[in-house]
Design a protein around this motif. Sequence first.
Motif, PDB file in Angstrom:
ATOM      1  N   ASP A 265      12.057 -85.723  69.676  1.00  0.00           N
ATOM      2  CA  ASP A 265      11.049 -84.679  69.503  1.00  0.00           C
ATOM      3  C   ASP A 265      10.603 -84.728  68.046  1.00  0.00           C
ATOM      4  OD1 ASP A 265       9.447 -82.470  69.566  1.00  0.00           O
ATOM      5  OD2 ASP A 265      11.028 -81.039  70.051  1.00  0.00           O
ATOM      6  N   VAL A 266       9.361 -85.166  67.819  1.00  0.00           N
ATOM      7  CA  VAL A 266       8.867 -85.433  66.463  1.00  0.00           C
ATOM      8  C   VAL A 266       7.877 -84.352  66.045  1.00  0.00           C
ATOM      9  CG1 VAL A 266       7.789 -87.140  64.941  1.00  0.00           C
ATOM     10  CG2 VAL A 266       9.092 -87.904  66.951  1.00  0.00           C
ATOM     11  N   THR A 267       8.027 -83.850  64.833  1.00  0.00           N
ATOM     12  CA  THR A 267       7.108 -82.860  64.277  1.00  0.00           C
ATOM     13  C   THR A 267       6.341 -83.475  63.111  1.00  0.00           C
ATOM     14  OG1 THR A 267       8.577 -81.032  64.883  1.00  0.00           O
ATOM     15  CG2 THR A 267       6.897 -80.574  63.222  1.00  0.00           C
ATOM     16  N   MET A 268       5.020 -83.256  63.091  1.00  0.00           N
ATOM     17  CA  MET A 268       4.178 -83.731  62.003  1.00  0.00           C
ATOM     18  C   MET A 268       3.362 -82.555  61.468  1.00  0.00           C
ATOM     19  SD  MET A 268       2.818 -87.419  63.461  1.00  0.00           S
ATOM     20  CE  MET A 268       2.534 -88.133  61.821  1.00  0.00           C
ATOM     21  N   ALA A 269       2.898 -82.690  60.243  1.00  0.00           N
ATOM     22  CA  ALA A 269       2.111 -81.627  59.631  1.00  0.00           C
ATOM     23  C   ALA A 269       1.155 -82.220  58.604  1.00  0.00           C
ATOM     24  CB  ALA A 269       3.014 -80.588  58.968  1.00  0.00           C
ATOM     25  N   ARG A 270       0.118 -81.470  58.297  1.00  0.00           N
ATOM     26  CA  ARG A 270      -0.783 -81.796  57.190  1.00  0.00           C
ATOM     27  C   ARG A 270      -1.445 -80.515  56.718  1.00  0.00           C
ATOM     28  NH1 ARG A 270      -6.685 -84.191  57.961  1.00  0.00           N
ATOM     29  NH2 ARG A 270      -7.040 -82.595  56.393  1.00  0.00           N
ATOM     30  N   ARG A 271      -1.828 -80.505  55.474  1.00  0.00           N
ATOM     31  CA  ARG A 271      -2.602 -79.389  54.960  1.00  0.00           C
ATOM     32  C   ARG A 271      -4.057 -79.601  55.350  1.00  0.00           C
ATOM     33  NH1 ARG A 271       0.272 -75.979  52.493  1.00  0.00           N
ATOM     34  NH2 ARG A 271      -1.580 -74.805  51.874  1.00  0.00           N
ATOM     35  N   VAL A 272      -4.754 -78.510  55.647  1.00  0.00           N
ATOM     36  CA  VAL A 272      -6.138 -78.626  56.090  1.00  0.00           C
ATOM     37  C   VAL A 272      -7.013 -79.282  55.024  1.00  0.00           C
ATOM     38  CG1 VAL A 272      -8.195 -77.321  56.767  1.00  0.00           C
ATOM     39  CG2 VAL A 272      -5.971 -76.694  57.693  1.00  0.00           C
ATOM     40  N   ASP A 273      -6.738 -78.963  53.758  1.00  0.00           N
ATOM     41  CA  ASP A 273      -7.557 -79.536  52.693  1.00  0.00           C
ATOM     42  C   ASP A 273      -7.155 -80.950  52.321  1.00  0.00           C
ATOM     43  OD1 ASP A 273      -5.210 -79.201  51.266  1.00  0.00           O
ATOM     44  OD2 ASP A 273      -6.000 -77.682  49.894  1.00  0.00           O
ATOM     45  N   GLY A 274      -6.143 -81.501  53.000  1.00  0.00           N
ATOM     46  CA  GLY A 274      -5.738 -82.876  52.734  1.00  0.00           C
ATOM     47  C   GLY A 274      -4.812 -83.045  51.553  1.00  0.00           C
ATOM     48  N   SER A 275      -4.459 -81.981  50.845  1.00  0.00           N
ATOM     49  CA  SER A 275      -3.550 -82.107  49.705  1.00  0.00           C
ATOM     50  C   SER A 275      -2.140 -82.428  50.190  1.00  0.00           C
ATOM     51  CB  SER A 275      -3.547 -80.815  48.882  1.00  0.00           C
ATOM     52  OG  SER A 275      -3.102 -79.717  49.660  1.00  0.00           O
ATOM     53  N   PRO A 276      -1.302 -83.029  49.348  1.00  0.00           N
ATOM     54  CA  PRO A 276       0.035 -83.451  49.784  1.00  0.00           C
ATOM     55  C   PRO A 276       0.916 -82.264  50.165  1.00  0.00           C
ATOM     56  CG  PRO A 276      -0.596 -84.529  47.724  1.00  0.00           C
ATOM     57  CD  PRO A 276      -1.600 -83.442  47.973  1.00  0.00           C
ATOM     58  N   LEU A 277       1.807 -82.505  51.127  1.00  0.00           N
ATOM     59  CA  LEU A 277       2.838 -81.533  51.437  1.00  0.00           C
ATOM     60  C   LEU A 277       3.942 -81.663  50.395  1.00  0.00           C
ATOM     61  CD1 LEU A 277       3.137 -82.131  55.289  1.00  0.00           C
ATOM     62  CD2 LEU A 277       2.123 -80.132  54.175  1.00  0.00           C
ATOM     63  N   VAL A 278       4.339 -80.546  49.802  1.00  0.00           N
ATOM     64  CA  VAL A 278       5.331 -80.579  48.721  1.00  0.00           C
ATOM     65  C   VAL A 278       6.451 -79.603  49.071  1.00  0.00           C
ATOM     66  CG1 VAL A 278       5.776 -80.208  46.276  1.00  0.00           C
ATOM     67  CG2 VAL A 278       3.561 -81.107  47.019  1.00  0.00           C
ATOM     68  N   TYR A 279       7.674 -80.130  49.181  1.00  0.00           N
ATOM     69  CA  TYR A 279       8.826 -79.277  49.425  1.00  0.00           C
ATOM     70  C   TYR A 279       9.154 -78.479  48.177  1.00  0.00           C
ATOM     71  CZ  TYR A 279       9.626 -82.144  53.594  1.00  0.00           C
ATOM     72  OH  TYR A 279       9.494 -82.772  54.788  1.00  0.00           O
ATOM     73  N   ASP A 280       9.549 -77.184  48.368  1.00  0.00           N
ATOM     74  CA  ASP A 280       9.873 -76.389  47.188  1.00  0.00           C
ATOM     75  C   ASP A 280      11.299 -76.638  46.709  1.00  0.00           C
ATOM     76  OD1 ASP A 280      11.640 -74.882  48.741  1.00  0.00           O
ATOM     77  OD2 ASP A 280      10.273 -73.178  48.944  1.00  0.00           O
ATOM     78  N   GLY A 281      12.118 -77.308  47.509  1.00  0.00           N
ATOM     79  CA  GLY A 281      13.456 -77.703  47.058  1.00  0.00           C
ATOM     80  C   GLY A 281      14.517 -76.627  47.094  1.00  0.00           C
ATOM     81  N   ARG A 282      14.148 -75.442  47.567  1.00  0.00           N
ATOM     82  CA  ARG A 282      15.127 -74.347  47.580  1.00  0.00           C
ATOM     83  C   ARG A 282      15.992 -74.372  48.835  1.00  0.00           C
ATOM     84  NH1 ARG A 282      11.016 -69.584  45.788  1.00  0.00           N
ATOM     85  NH2 ARG A 282       9.571 -70.992  46.851  1.00  0.00           N
ATOM     86  N   HIS A 283      17.227 -73.858  48.741  1.00  0.00           N
ATOM     87  CA  HIS A 283      18.154 -73.805  49.862  1.00  0.00           C
ATOM     88  C   HIS A 283      18.369 -72.370  50.294  1.00  0.00           C
ATOM     89  CE1 HIS A 283      19.151 -78.060  49.517  1.00  0.00           C
ATOM     90  NE2 HIS A 283      19.205 -77.884  48.204  1.00  0.00           N
TER      91      HIS A 283
END
Length: 283
Positions: A265-283
Motif C-alpha cells: 500500500d503506497v502513499t504519494m504526495a505533492r504540494r499544489v504549488d510544486g514546491s518540495p516536501l520538507v519534513y520538519d524532523g520533529r518526533h
Amino acid sequence: MEAAEGGAPIGVAGVRRAAAGRLNLYYRFAAVTHGSGLGREAARAVVAHATEWFPEHVVEAVIRPDHWPSVRTAEAVGLVAVGERQFDGDPPEAGASWVFELPRIARVDEIAETSRESLLDLWQRVTDAGGSVGFLPGAPRERIAEALAGHEAEMTAGHAFAVSLTDPDGALTGWGWWTQVPNPLLAQGRWLYRFMIDPARQGRHLGATLLAGMIGAARRDGAELLELGYRSGSGLGDFYARVGFVEVGRIPGAIRVGPGDFRDDVTMARRVDGSPLVYDGRH
C-alpha cells in the motif's frame, strides 16, 4: 522552446487564443528533429499545462487536409476529430481544415441522474480491466454502486467533489474524486480517489490530461497538499511521479488481491504549488 546540444533553438510549442473560449495548439520544429517524437512530447506538455491553468477554454488543433503527421500528433495527445472548418483567407481549392478538440475538464459537485449510469459503466470497465479503483475484476455492479453512493454522500456533505473528463460529444472518458478530511487541522489537504480513464482510450495521454485538470481544480478549491494511494504492481508510481508526486510511505503486503498475491500500500504526495516536501524532523 527546445534546444539542441549546441544551444541552438530547434522548435517551439504552445497555445494561442483563437475564437472566444478556444486555445489553438501549435508546434513547429526544425526539419532535423522530425520523426524524433519531440513534437508529440512538447504538445503533451502544452496540453497538460493548458488543462491545469485554463480549464474554461477548449484546446483545439486545426490541421490542413491530409497532413497526417500532425493528425497523428493530435491524436497522440488525446485530441478528437470533430469536423471541418473553412477559415477566412484560406484558398478555396485547399479545402476546409480538419478540427480536433481535447476532451473537456469539469468540476462536479452533484452527479446528475442522467450521468450516474455512464459513471457506473466507466467504473465497471476500468475495474474489469484491472484498474486500481477499489475493486477486483468481476466485482458486481451493485458493490460499485454502493461505493458511488458513499462518494455522493461525501459530496452532499461538502467533503468531496469530482472532476470529469468528457469527449466533445459528451461521452464520459475519465473521472476522479478529491476528498477532504473534516478535521480542520487537515483542511489544507485533498486525497485522490478512484482515478480512472476508459481502458479503450489508454495511450492517448488522457490520464495526464485528467490529472492536470484535477490538480488545477484542487488549487482553485484552496488545497495546498495533495495525497493519493495505490497498490504496488500497477505501474502507477511512475505515472504520478512524472507530475511531481513523491512516495512518502509504503506498507509492505498490506493489500491482498488474490491467494498468495500481496501488494504494498503506497502513499504519494505533492504540494499544489510544486514546491518540495520538507519534513520538519520533529518526533
